[in-house]
Enzyme design. Structure first.
Site: not given
Ligand code: F6P
Length: 545
Positions: A212, A218, A274-275, A360, A391, A511
């Site tokens: 987003k 990452e 995002g979620r 979240e 199990h 972060k």
């Molecule tokens: O974990 C924090 C967060 O902002 C989530 O809400 C989101 O889904 C994820 O990081 C990834 O964010 P982006 O889509 O901006 O890379």
């Protein structure tokens, strides 16, 4: 339209206190007794809507409990809050954002306004662009740098930009195009990227960088490594990037800076969290896998559940009821967790997906007006597909000291009929709910000839609550309904707890500290000013790296 939240604190409201008294009256009553007293109990406490059959009779409730929970929802202005969300009010107050994921699945002719503009035409324009792109890739019209057809799709993203896509890919694999390979890279651990790509030919590989913000550490690290991997495999010609990278983002500037042609960018909007984004362009990998028609059916399933949530009376409303039951156990029975147990291998990533969605969203301890809550909020969601969980950890659910409400989800028709596998699977899910609710008394154990000293070990207390959701068959539409069911159940809980279910400030501190620590790991003489534990770990890493 009102965004009004409830004026009194949750625990001081009459509706909450009525539930406390009611809980004191019924908490010791056993489900065995409830069922013996009322042969109609399962009929009374079950609900069927949109092809989903929810049996919630194995909960520690009566019809009176449902009435009191609905009264609690009314005291929290749940109906107004639902309307506020659907109509684009900025209910994510701490980020000053609207929460309009429901617009992502609205039909083409719907009208949903945000700041005076109907957003539905833009939503459908992106869906159309995605569909055209998918057709080009699957038909082979879209070619890689060397002229090869694309055979491998690698989604690079994390959190909501990974969990929804990977869960939906696994869930709908039966409907997927088996000529394409799908891989998902999320973890910044280099192993994730290395293992996902080690057997892929760069000439046939397309990366979808899904983020987003397009700034997530990452994802950007993995995307840069993907570019290096691609270029080193294709002889270093920078122009290859345009043929092998597309982006899904709200941030065109950063996409351009990365070197991806913004013509190959699929956009979405600030009002999609995002979620809550797997049904936006973030679902591009899903659409590539199952095709635009199946993707539309999934969106239609989401939409049907949206309409149900918005219009059904609260005591006949699947998401509202499930959300209120979670509140009942979290706040009155002190339950700390909820297990979600899908009896379908295709839903193997559904619990992981729900972890982000629920925790979240509702892992908060500050109310909308900034006060610290004096009650528990989100339980911990976890689970595994049945029968594997049986199990593993079911021992604790049956005989441990914690009360763990369970959601069993099962499909009556298998997508892979194989001998009597489905009957065995279904016998197990039905048996688990029965065993948890009814248990086994000492008398029953003794009557089987069990030695006296073993009797206490073989007794099952029972009275352990569960919901059972039965559905005829897993389809794209059903998956959409199931996800929207949990989205809206999560929203219902957040409204009762008076928290902002759409921000995620809790991920920020870690972060920020990682950014500070990073240069300290890379230079052995940077001075350290953390606590002694943190300093020690940094020094140990420097020594062993
Ligand atoms: O974990 C924090 C967060 O902002 C989530 O809400 C989101 O889904 C994820 O990081 C990834 O964010 P982006 O889509 O901006 O890379």
């Amino acid at each position: 339209m009102s965004t009004s939240t409830a004026t009194d604190g949750l625990t001081s409201r009459d509706a909450y206190q009525a539930l406390q008294s009611h809980h004191a009256e019924i908490k010791d009553k056993h489900l065995r007794e409830w069922f013996a007293e009322d042969p109609q109990r399962a009929q009374t406490l079950s609900l069927e809507a949109l092809g989903l059959f929810l049996d919630y009779s194995k909960n520690r409730i009566t019809s009176e409990t449902v009435k009191l929970l609905v009264a609690l929802a009314e005291s929290a202005n749940l109906k107004n809050r639902i309307d506020a969300m659907f109509s684009g009010e900025k209910i994510n107050t701490t980020e000053d954002r609207a929460v309009l994921h429901t617009a992502l699945r609205a039909p083409r002719d719907a009208k949903i306004e945000f700041e005076g503009e109907n957003v539905v035409p833009e939503v459908h324009a992106v869906l159309d662009k995605m569909a055209a792109f998918c057709d080009r890739v699957t038909s082979g019209q879209w070619k890689g740098h060397t002229g090869s057809k694309i055979r491998n799709i690698v989604n690079v993203g994390i959190g909501g930009s990974d969990l929804g896509p990977v869960m939906a890919y696994e869930a709908l694999r039966h409907y997927s195009n088996r000529e394409l390979n799908f891989r998902f890279v999320s973890n910044v651990d280099g192993t994730d990227f290395a293992e996902a790509t080690q057997d892929l030919d760069p000439a046939e590989t397309l990366f979808i960088v899904a983020s987003k913000t397009f700034t997530t550490q990452e994802t950007m690290t993995n995307a840069r490594s993907a570019r290096t991997w691609l270029l080193s495999g294709l002889g270093g010609d920078e122009s290859a990037v345009a043929k092998h990278f597309v982006a899904v983002s709200t941030n065109a500037d950063e996409v351009g800076k990365f070197g991806i042609d913004t013509g190959n960018m699929f956009g979405f909007w600030d009002w999609v969290g995002g979620r809550y984004s797997m049904d936006s362009a973030i679902g591009l990998s899903t659409m590539l896998a199952i095709g635009p028609k199946n993707f539309r059916q999934m969106l239609d399933g989401f939409h049907e559940m949206d309409v149900h949530f918005r219009t059904a009376p609260l005591d006949q409303n699947l998401p509202a009821l499930m959300g209120l039951l979670n509140v009942w156990y979290a706040n009155f029975f002190d339950a700390k967790t909820v297990a979600v147990l899908p009896y379908d291998q295709y839903l193997k990533r559904f619990p992981a997906y729900l972890q982000q969605l629920t925790m979240e969203s509702n892992g908060k301890s500050t109310t909308l007006s900034g006060d610290h809550v004096d009650y528990d909020t989100s339980p911990i969601f976890w689970g595994e597909p049945g029968t594997n969980g049986q199990h593993s950890f079911y021992q604790l659910i049956h005989q441990g000291t914690h009360l763990i409400p369970c959601d069993f989800i099962a499909f009556c028709k298998s997508l892979n009929p194989l001998g009597d596998h489905q009957d065995i699977l279904m016998a197990n899910v039905i048996a688990q709910g029965e065993a948890l609710a009814m248990g086994k008394t000492a008398e029953e154990v003794k009557s089987e000839g069990t030695a006296d000293e073993l009797v206490p070990h073989r007794v099952f207390e029972g009275n352990r609550p569960s919901n059972t959701i039965f559905i005829e068959q897993l389809t794209p539409s059903v998956l959409g309904k199931l996800i929207a069911l949990y989205e809206h159940s999560t929203f219902t809980q957040g409204v009762i707890w008076d928290i902002d279910s759409f921000d995620q400030w809790g991920v920020e501190l870690g972060k920020m500290l990682a950014k500070k620590i990073m240069p300290e790991l890379q230079s052995s003489d940077a001075s350290l000013s953390h606590d002694s534990s943190t300093n020690g770990l940094i020094q140990r890493y420097r020594q062993w790296k």
